[in-house]
Design an enzyme around this catalytic site. Structure first.
Site, PDB file in Angstrom:
ATOM      1  N   HIS A 102      66.515  66.685  22.920  1.00 49.00           N
ATOM      2  CA  HIS A 102      66.554  65.455  23.686  1.00 49.00           C
ATOM      3  C   HIS A 102      67.909  64.853  23.913  1.00 49.00           C
ATOM      4  O   HIS A 102      68.478  64.182  24.862  1.00 49.00           O
ATOM      5  CB  HIS A 102      65.459  64.738  22.958  1.00 49.00           C
ATOM      6  CG  HIS A 102      64.188  65.018  23.078  1.00 49.00           C
ATOM      7  ND1 HIS A 102      63.588  65.427  24.133  1.00 49.00           N
ATOM      8  CD2 HIS A 102      63.489  65.411  22.174  1.00 49.00           C
ATOM      9  CE1 HIS A 102      62.185  65.813  23.944  1.00 49.00           C
ATOM     10  NE2 HIS A 102      62.141  66.078  22.570  1.00 49.00           N
ATOM     11  N   ASN A 134      77.967  46.020  10.103  1.00 44.54           N
ATOM     12  CA  ASN A 134      77.925  47.198  10.070  1.00 44.54           C
ATOM     13  C   ASN A 134      78.398  48.085  10.925  1.00 44.54           C
ATOM     14  O   ASN A 134      78.684  49.238  10.903  1.00 44.54           O
ATOM     15  CB  ASN A 134      76.015  47.481  10.204  1.00 44.54           C
ATOM     16  CG  ASN A 134      75.735  48.740   9.986  1.00 44.54           C
ATOM     17  OD1 ASN A 134      75.924  49.492   8.720  1.00 44.54           O
ATOM     18  ND2 ASN A 134      75.222  49.369  11.067  1.00 44.54           N
ATOM     19  N   ARG A 158      82.013  49.033   9.743  1.00 41.62           N
ATOM     20  CA  ARG A 158      81.723  49.953   8.625  1.00 41.62           C
ATOM     21  C   ARG A 158      81.580  51.218   9.248  1.00 41.62           C
ATOM     22  O   ARG A 158      81.914  52.143   8.697  1.00 41.62           O
ATOM     23  CB  ARG A 158      80.791  49.445   7.659  1.00 41.62           C
ATOM     24  CG  ARG A 158      81.202  48.298   6.939  1.00 41.62           C
ATOM     25  CD  ARG A 158      80.331  48.240   5.615  1.00 41.62           C
ATOM     26  NE  ARG A 158      78.981  48.176   5.820  1.00 41.62           N
ATOM     27  CZ  ARG A 158      78.167  46.959   5.915  1.00 41.62           C
ATOM     28  NH1 ARG A 158      78.767  45.737   6.079  1.00 41.62           N
ATOM     29  NH2 ARG A 158      76.989  46.830   6.573  1.00 41.62           N
ATOM     30  N   ASN A 162      84.621  53.621  12.668  1.00 37.16           N
ATOM     31  CA  ASN A 162      85.637  54.559  12.576  1.00 37.16           C
ATOM     32  C   ASN A 162      85.666  54.497  11.063  1.00 37.16           C
ATOM     33  O   ASN A 162      86.342  53.652  10.515  1.00 37.16           O
ATOM     34  CB  ASN A 162      86.838  54.086  13.092  1.00 37.16           C
ATOM     35  CG  ASN A 162      88.168  54.961  12.963  1.00 37.16           C
ATOM     36  OD1 ASN A 162      88.175  55.677  12.179  1.00 37.16           O
ATOM     37  ND2 ASN A 162      89.133  54.880  13.809  1.00 37.16           N
ATOM     38  N   LYS A 196      86.487  36.748  -1.942  1.00 37.96           N
ATOM     39  CA  LYS A 196      85.870  37.686  -0.930  1.00 37.96           C
ATOM     40  C   LYS A 196      86.187  37.255   0.479  1.00 37.96           C
ATOM     41  O   LYS A 196      86.444  37.899   1.308  1.00 37.96           O
ATOM     42  CB  LYS A 196      84.504  37.993  -1.110  1.00 37.96           C
ATOM     43  CG  LYS A 196      84.388  38.811  -2.313  1.00 37.96           C
ATOM     44  CD  LYS A 196      82.741  39.299  -2.557  1.00 37.96           C
ATOM     45  CE  LYS A 196      82.708  39.932  -3.623  1.00 37.96           C
ATOM     46  NZ  LYS A 196      81.259  40.572  -3.898  1.00 37.96           N
ATOM     47  N   HIS A 251      96.066  46.636  16.027  1.00 36.67           N
ATOM     48  CA  HIS A 251      95.617  46.900  17.353  1.00 36.67           C
ATOM     49  C   HIS A 251      96.385  46.376  18.322  1.00 36.67           C
ATOM     50  O   HIS A 251      96.855  46.990  19.506  1.00 36.67           O
ATOM     51  CB  HIS A 251      94.330  46.423  17.458  1.00 36.67           C
ATOM     52  CG  HIS A 251      93.166  47.289  16.717  1.00 36.67           C
ATOM     53  ND1 HIS A 251      92.909  47.330  15.567  1.00 36.67           N
ATOM     54  CD2 HIS A 251      92.223  48.253  17.354  1.00 36.67           C
ATOM     55  CE1 HIS A 251      92.029  48.283  14.997  1.00 36.67           C
ATOM     56  NE2 HIS A 251      91.758  49.021  16.349  1.00 36.67           N
TER      57      HIS A 251
END
Length: 502
Positions: free
Chosen positions: A89, A367, A370, A373, A397, A412
């Site tokens: 599939h 997510n 993470r 890549n 943090k 980038h």
């Protein structure tokens, strides 16, 4: 007797299947144990002490904590798409993309035949964007040779003399300064100067600049992983200094990972047929991207810079750019993160093929970042995020996450600015504004299909914005070039005023 023979025969046939099943479950069990041990290694200092410890003892333990040496653990595993393509599939979806490529080719050939009266099989765009290849190859060769020789030599000299040095801080600062100069001048300014001064076309610039970034990250990882080992051996008064062999460093420079290890899990053989298939798929993806630009982008943007700016035109441009933008996104993922990295992994017998995870199932941008890549994410996590927390403390943090986003967005945008020849910080703004916003709004607490739909919708819109605005700026600079360009002319968007000049 006949019944017992049949029973023994059937048991012999079932034995390999049973052993294979046991082996797969055992492998999963071992991998889960390895992952849990990695989590224990990276646990906070407070969790290593009982609750009865005083605040002073906890603070002292935190101050004496070791740097995060135990990082990524490599295990032998296949790439996710290789496993998914075994399902018929999923393989059908791959066939649908091939059929779409055939439609693009037929469309281009038929339109050219109607316009020209003959079949036109020219690839002028590909020839242009990959032009001046000898300059690209010589630049890459110089970068690679310098990365092989200079970082390893500096580290070797520093490690050999550190133990006997009477001024270890000054000694380390001297070699650290030399390494930083190599990173910023040798690998930083040098290739960028070549790309600009030789006026390399866009794809050729991408090759040079992406290799520049890759080698900078590789050299940093090599030094970052090995310096603490030398310091630890000196502290333990070890008789030998742990210096990797040049062959190990050379293997790392070619291996599809940005995290240095002396040894990686290796496959016993190389499947050259698999390598050829992956490189053929990269080539096919390249032609796919060519037809997307020829059929979907160039006709739309060729005359857009000559039209008067209005909101309706911008909105239409963005939505018309979503389809080519999403197709380009899929092609970049498939060609580079799957085919290219797997081809090199196979040639190097590199067994850990987890270059990406199931990012398409993400219900949060946290997510997605993470899993899209994993190769780059691991480098940012271990050498930017975790080192930031180790240096400043775990209460920062949010600042660590912001610094990682800023570094990623800046790199980038740097790549796009050098490759396109102009500064137009669309991607940087999307990263720092919407990317950061969605990272906190669409966080890991968001579950369910609706959040996956929202993630995909925002991703589609973002790709449309990127393709639309960068394409408009590219053509504006072709139609409205500055006669005597100054530095500020490279920073000011030309697409905002080109229609007035026309």
């Amino acid at each position: 007797n006949e019944g017992e023979k049949e029973k023994k025969k059937s048991m012999k046939q079932l034995k390999p299947v049973f052993m294979k099943e046991v082996d797969s479950h055992f492998t999963e069990f071992v991998n889960s144990l390895v992952a849990k041990s990695a989590l224990l290694d990276s646990s906070s200092p407070a969790s290593l002490f009982p609750a009865s410890c005083s605040e002073k003892e906890l603070h002292k333990a935190k101050a004496l904590r070791a740097p995060p040496e135990h990082g990524k653990i490599f295990t032998a595993r296949r790439s996710l798409l290789d496993e998914l393509f075994e399902v018929s599939h999923i393989r059908t979806i791959y066939h649908m993309f091939i059929a779409l490529l055939i439609v693009f080719i037929l469309s281009t050939l038929l339109v050219d035949f109607i316009d020209e009266g003959r079949l036109v099989l020219g690839f002028d765009l590909l020839v242009y964007v990959f032009g001046k290849f000898p300059v690209v190859f010589c630049t890459w060769l110089c970068m690679f040779c310098a990365t092989v020789i200079i970082p390893y030599s500096l580290f070797f000299q520093w490690a050999q003399g550190y133990c006997s040095s009477s001024h270890r801080v000054i000694y380390s600062l001297f070699y650290g300064t030399l390494f930083t100069l190599f990173q910023t001048v040798g690998l930083g300014i040098g290739p960028t100067y070549v790309a600009i001064s030789y006026a390399l076309p866009p794809a050729s610039r991408f090759i040079v600049i992406l290799e520049q970034v890759r080698l900078v990250m590789k050299a940093h990882s090599f030094v970052r992983e090995n310096v603490p080992r030398v310091l630890s051996s000196v502290k333990d008064k070890s008789s030998s200094v742990p210096i990797p062999r040049i062959s190990q460093y050379l293997y790392f420079l070619f291996a599809p990972t940005l995290i240095y290890r002396d040894n990686y899990p290796r496959n016993p053989t190389v499947r050259w047929g698999y390598v050829a298939t992956k490189f053929a798929q990269v080539l096919g993806s390249l032609f796919y991207a060519y037809y997307i630009f020829v059929r979907l982008c160039i006709p739309q943007f060729r005359n857009s810079s000559q039209e008067t700016f209005n909101l309706r035109g911008l909105v239409l441009c963005i939505f018309n750019s979503i389809l080519p933008g999403v197709l380009i996104l899929f092609l970049v993922f498939f060609a580079f993160l799957h085919c290219w990295l797997n081809a090199f992994a196979e040639m190097m017998r590199f067994a850990d093929r987890m270059f990406y995870k199931d990012w398409w199932n993400s219900t949060s941008y946290a997510n997605y970042y993470r899993t899209w890549n994993v190769v780059v994410h691991d480098w940012l996590y271990y050498y930017a995020y975790r080192d930031f927390l180790w240096f400043f403390g775990k209460k920062f943090k949010a600042a660590a996450m912001l610094s990682v986003f800023t570094v990623s967005a800046a790199v980038h945008e740097y790549v796009l600015s050098i490759c396109f020849g102009f500064f137009y910080p669309v991607l940087f703004c999307l990263f720092m504004c919407f990317g950061m916003l969605f990272n906190f709004i669409l966080n890991d607490r968001r579950k369910g299909p609706i959040w996956n739909v929202i993630m995909w919708t925002s991703l589609f819109l973002g790709q449309g914005v990127i393709i639309c605005l960068y394409s408009q700026e590219w053509y504006a600079r072709q139609y409205c070039p500055a006669e005597n360009p100054e530095f500020l002319d490279y920073l000011k968007p030309r697409s905002w005023s080109c229609h007035m000049q026309m």
